[in-house]
Design a protein around this motif. Structure first.
Motif, PDB file in Angstrom:
ATOM      1  N   ASP A   1       0.823  -1.195   0.000  1.00 19.13           N
ATOM      2  CA  ASP A   1       0.000   0.000   0.000  1.00 19.13           C
ATOM      3  C   ASP A   1       0.866   1.257   0.000  1.00 19.13           C
ATOM      4  OD1 ASP A   1      -2.119  -1.748   0.189  1.00 19.13           O
ATOM      5  OD2 ASP A   1      -2.406  -1.436   2.353  1.00 19.13           O
ATOM      6  N   VAL A   2       0.269   2.354  -0.462  1.00 15.58           N
ATOM      7  CA  VAL A   2       0.913   3.668  -0.431  1.00 15.58           C
ATOM      8  C   VAL A   2      -0.040   4.631   0.251  1.00 15.58           C
ATOM      9  CG1 VAL A   2       1.744   5.613  -1.809  1.00 15.58           C
ATOM     10  CG2 VAL A   2       2.271   3.268  -2.526  1.00 15.58           C
ATOM     11  N   SER A   3       0.447   5.337   1.282  1.00 13.67           N
ATOM     12  CA  SER A   3      -0.423   6.296   1.975  1.00 13.67           C
ATOM     13  C   SER A   3       0.395   7.481   2.461  1.00 13.67           C
ATOM     14  CB  SER A   3      -1.143   5.632   3.152  1.00 13.67           C
ATOM     15  OG  SER A   3      -0.217   5.196   4.129  1.00 13.67           O
ATOM     16  N   GLY A   4      -0.255   8.674   2.416  1.00 12.42           N
ATOM     17  CA  GLY A   4       0.396   9.896   2.858  1.00 12.42           C
ATOM     18  C   GLY A   4      -0.585  11.043   2.814  1.00 12.42           C
ATOM     19  N   GLN A   5      -0.058  12.254   3.034  1.00 17.03           N
ATOM     20  CA  GLN A   5      -0.901  13.440   2.950  1.00 17.03           C
ATOM     21  C   GLN A   5      -1.293  13.670   1.490  1.00 17.03           C
ATOM     22  OE1 GLN A   5      -2.155  15.122   5.507  1.00 17.03           O
ATOM     23  NE2 GLN A   5      -3.281  16.473   4.109  1.00 17.03           N
ATOM     24  N   ASP A   6      -0.361  14.159   0.691  1.00 14.77           N
ATOM     25  CA  ASP A   6      -0.552  14.224  -0.756  1.00 14.77           C
ATOM     26  C   ASP A   6       0.239  13.081  -1.375  1.00 14.77           C
ATOM     27  OD1 ASP A   6      -2.010  16.504  -0.327  1.00 14.77           O
ATOM     28  OD2 ASP A   6      -0.423  17.880  -0.964  1.00 14.77           O
ATOM     29  N   VAL A   7      -0.371  12.366  -2.307  1.00  6.53           N
ATOM     30  CA  VAL A   7       0.276  11.206  -2.925  1.00  6.53           C
ATOM     31  C   VAL A   7       0.385  11.441  -4.418  1.00  6.53           C
ATOM     32  CG1 VAL A   7       0.115   8.735  -3.382  1.00  6.53           C
ATOM     33  CG2 VAL A   7      -0.561   9.630  -1.147  1.00  6.53           C
ATOM     34  N   HIS A   8       1.607  11.345  -4.950  1.00  9.67           N
ATOM     35  CA  HIS A   8       1.868  11.527  -6.374  1.00  9.67           C
ATOM     36  C   HIS A   8       2.447  10.224  -6.914  1.00  9.67           C
ATOM     37  CE1 HIS A   8       1.548  15.988  -5.890  1.00  9.67           C
ATOM     38  NE2 HIS A   8       2.006  15.684  -4.682  1.00  9.67           N
ATOM     39  N   VAL A   9       1.716   9.556  -7.785  1.00  8.78           N
ATOM     40  CA  VAL A   9       2.163   8.298  -8.381  1.00  8.78           C
ATOM     41  C   VAL A   9       2.219   8.477  -9.892  1.00  8.78           C
ATOM     42  CG1 VAL A   9       1.698   5.847  -8.712  1.00  8.78           C
ATOM     43  CG2 VAL A   9       1.188   6.918  -6.510  1.00  8.78           C
ATOM     44  N   HIS A  10       3.380   8.301 -10.488  1.00  5.93           N
ATOM     45  CA  HIS A  10       3.528   8.441 -11.933  1.00  5.93           C
ATOM     46  C   HIS A  10       2.746   7.330 -12.630  1.00  5.93           C
ATOM     47  CE1 HIS A  10       5.468   8.643 -15.897  1.00  5.93           C
ATOM     48  NE2 HIS A  10       5.804   9.886 -15.560  1.00  5.93           N
ATOM     49  N   PRO A  11       2.147   7.625 -13.787  1.00  3.92           N
ATOM     50  CA  PRO A  11       1.358   6.596 -14.479  1.00  3.92           C
ATOM     51  C   PRO A  11       2.177   5.383 -14.904  1.00  3.92           C
ATOM     52  CG  PRO A  11       1.668   8.537 -15.856  1.00  3.92           C
ATOM     53  CD  PRO A  11       2.083   8.922 -14.482  1.00  3.92           C
TER      54      PRO A  11
ATOM     55  N   ALA B   1       4.431   4.043 -12.989  1.00  2.00           N
ATOM     56  CA  ALA B   1       4.786   3.301 -11.774  1.00  2.00           C
ATOM     57  C   ALA B   1       3.721   2.245 -11.514  1.00  2.00           C
ATOM     58  CB  ALA B   1       4.900   4.253 -10.583  1.00  2.00           C
ATOM     59  N   ASP B   2       4.073   1.260 -10.715  1.00  2.00           N
ATOM     60  CA  ASP B   2       3.166   0.139 -10.437  1.00  2.00           C
ATOM     61  C   ASP B   2       3.016  -0.007  -8.929  1.00  2.00           C
ATOM     62  OD1 ASP B   2       1.616  -2.102 -10.457  1.00  2.00           O
ATOM     63  OD2 ASP B   2       3.158  -3.457 -11.231  1.00  2.00           O
ATOM     64  N   VAL B   3       1.789   0.183  -8.431  1.00  2.00           N
ATOM     65  CA  VAL B   3       1.497   0.015  -7.010  1.00  2.00           C
ATOM     66  C   VAL B   3       0.555  -1.171  -6.865  1.00  2.00           C
ATOM     67  CG1 VAL B   3       0.493   1.036  -4.944  1.00  2.00           C
ATOM     68  CG2 VAL B   3       1.829   2.456  -6.507  1.00  2.00           C
ATOM     69  N   ASP B   4       1.041  -2.221  -6.204  1.00  2.00           N
ATOM     70  CA  ASP B   4       0.253  -3.444  -6.044  1.00  2.00           C
ATOM     71  C   ASP B   4      -0.427  -3.419  -4.674  1.00  2.00           C
ATOM     72  OD1 ASP B   4      -0.832  -5.942  -6.422  1.00  2.00           O
ATOM     73  OD2 ASP B   4       0.991  -7.012  -5.832  1.00  2.00           O
ATOM     74  N   GLY B   5      -1.290  -2.451  -4.481  1.00  2.00           N
ATOM     75  CA  GLY B   5      -1.962  -2.290  -3.198  1.00  2.00           C
ATOM     76  C   GLY B   5      -2.896  -1.100  -3.246  1.00  2.00           C
ATOM     77  N   VAL B   6      -3.342  -0.678  -2.082  1.00  2.00           N
ATOM     78  CA  VAL B   6      -4.284   0.434  -1.979  1.00  2.00           C
ATOM     79  C   VAL B   6      -3.513   1.748  -1.866  1.00  2.00           C
ATOM     80  CG1 VAL B   6      -6.139   1.437  -0.598  1.00  2.00           C
ATOM     81  CG2 VAL B   6      -5.982  -1.055  -0.868  1.00  2.00           C
ATOM     82  N   ILE B   7      -3.987   2.770  -2.580  1.00  2.00           N
ATOM     83  CA  ILE B   7      -3.400   4.111  -2.496  1.00  2.00           C
ATOM     84  C   ILE B   7      -4.339   4.987  -1.676  1.00  2.00           C
ATOM     85  CG2 ILE B   7      -2.599   6.109  -3.786  1.00  2.00           C
ATOM     86  CD1 ILE B   7      -2.090   4.289  -6.164  1.00  2.00           C
ATOM     87  N   ARG B   8      -3.813   5.557  -0.590  1.00  2.00           N
ATOM     88  CA  ARG B   8      -4.619   6.406   0.295  1.00  2.00           C
ATOM     89  C   ARG B   8      -3.959   7.777   0.413  1.00  2.00           C
ATOM     90  NH1 ARG B   8      -4.082   1.514   3.140  1.00  2.00           N
ATOM     91  NH2 ARG B   8      -6.017   0.297   3.368  1.00  2.00           N
ATOM     92  N   ALA B   9      -4.763   8.824   0.229  1.00  2.00           N
ATOM     93  CA  ALA B   9      -4.273  10.197   0.373  1.00  2.00           C
ATOM     94  C   ALA B   9      -5.222  10.968   1.281  1.00  2.00           C
ATOM     95  CB  ALA B   9      -4.172  10.875  -0.995  1.00  2.00           C
ATOM     96  N   ARG B  10      -4.681  11.552   2.344  1.00  2.00           N
ATOM     97  CA  ARG B  10      -5.495  12.382   3.230  1.00  2.00           C
ATOM     98  C   ARG B  10      -5.735  13.753   2.618  1.00  2.00           C
ATOM     99  NH1 ARG B  10      -1.968   9.527   6.337  1.00  2.00           N
ATOM    100  NH2 ARG B  10      -0.437  11.208   6.344  1.00  2.00           N
ATOM    101  N   GLY B  11      -4.888  14.147   1.675  1.00  2.00           N
ATOM    102  CA  GLY B  11      -5.051  15.406   0.964  1.00  2.00           C
ATOM    103  C   GLY B  11      -5.346  15.141  -0.497  1.00  2.00           C
ATOM    104  N   GLU B  12      -4.431  15.550  -1.378  1.00  2.00           N
ATOM    105  CA  GLU B  12      -4.610  15.378  -2.810  1.00  2.00           C
ATOM    106  C   GLU B  12      -3.975  14.085  -3.288  1.00  2.00           C
ATOM    107  OE1 GLU B  12      -3.068  18.716  -4.868  1.00  2.00           O
ATOM    108  OE2 GLU B  12      -4.471  20.157  -3.991  1.00  2.00           O
ATOM    109  N   MET B  13      -4.622  13.462  -4.270  1.00  2.00           N
ATOM    110  CA  MET B  13      -4.056  12.287  -4.924  1.00  2.00           C
ATOM    111  C   MET B  13      -3.836  12.619  -6.384  1.00  2.00           C
ATOM    112  SD  MET B  13      -5.582   8.409  -5.373  1.00  2.00           S
ATOM    113  CE  MET B  13      -5.734   8.189  -3.592  1.00  2.00           C
TER     114      MET B  13
END
Length: 281
Positions: free
Chosen positions: A246-256, A258-270
């Motif tokens: 998983d990836v989690s943070g305040q603002d989360v920036h993931v390049h298209p 990139a590969d995230v094999d889990g849940v992406i959580r952003a408390r601010g902007e995603m």
């Protein structure tokens, strides 16, 4: 810039690997006082502050300097000179290719040998000597020489040193520090990374998770075998990076790309980017 603690960050230089329970680097290894390294250490010169514990062999192609109350559960091999402060304990054997300067009440369970001079006394701890000499240079106005001393202490040749800050802990399970952490390129590490902030370079393979209080960045081509999380900061995952968790943070920036094999959580902007981000031109 020349603060009281010259080792104020975990820095893992390019090409660092963990091989059969040893941390292996091309340059020097600098370990702050009261740190624990539950691995062996192999580098050019190895310098440890007071009360450092190393759970394996130390192999130095250059000098080895262990300040007072250090404990090494293994052998210590130094191709050049060795300096041991008082009450250093080595469970194995000490072999020195050059001179040996040894303090009071040093315990080397399997004996020692040195090809050069052997001086038995109480040498000034390496870090103490560095700070005293540096302060003297600044007091007499030799700022340029002081800067050169800092650069020489921090680097040996072209290779950047591995630096472990005071009270840090390094093991197969986790690398834990209460400072920022910077990991270079082309590293292969085992263990979760825990720091105030984490900056990971390119083309690394990290068998563990990343967790910080502040910002976390994962460079291009890096593979993280675990979660990437931050309590108060932002997360940035660059193109070609892989996060097996998983990836989690305040603002989360993931390049298209990139590969995230889990849940992406952003408390601010995603921000997951767009295909236009692939080629800014």
């Amino acid at each position: 810039m020349l603060g009281p603690n010259p080792i104020d960050e975990l820095v893992v230089p390019d090409g660092t690997t963990v091989q059969e329970h040893d941390v292996v680097v091309d340059g020097d290894v600098l370990v702050g006082g009261q740190s624990t390294v539950e691995l062996g250490v192999r580098g050019h010169s190895v310098i440890a502050g007071e009360r450092v514990s190393v759970a394996g062999d130390i192999e130095a192609d250059g000098d080895c300097r262990l300040d007072m109350w250090c404990d090494v559960d293994g052998n210590v091999l130094a191709s050049e000179d060795a300096y041991l402060g008082e009450r250093v304990h080595i469970t194995g054997r000490l072999v020195v290719g050059g001179d040996l300067d040894i303090g009071d009440d040093v315990d080397i369970e399997e004996g020692f040998e040195a090809s050069g001079w052997i001086v038995i006394r109480n040498p000034m701890p390496t870090i103490t000597f560095f700070v005293v000499y540096l302060s003297h240079l600044l007091q007499i106005g030799e700022e340029e020489e002081a800067e050169e001393l800092v650069e020489q202490f921090a680097t040996d040749g072209d290779a950047q040193p591995l630096t472990i800050p005071r009270s840090g802990s390094v093991s197969d399970d986790a690398w834990r520090v209460s400072t920022p952490a910077t990991i270079g390129d082309d590293c292969r590490l085992h263990g979760n990374i825990r720091a105030t902030s984490i900056d990971v370079g390119e083309d690394n393979n990290i068998f563990g998770s990343l967790r910080a209080q502040d910002d976390v960045s994962v460079g291009s081509g890096t593979k993280i075998h675990g979660d990437v999380t931050t309590r108060n900061g932002d997360v940035r995952v660059e193109p070609g990076a892989v996060v097996l968790g998983d990836v989690s943070g305040q603002d989360v920036h993931v390049h298209p790309d990139a590969d995230v094999d889990g849940v992406i959580r952003a408390r601010g902007e995603m921000h997951l980017g767009s295909r236009a981000d692939r080629d800014p031109e």
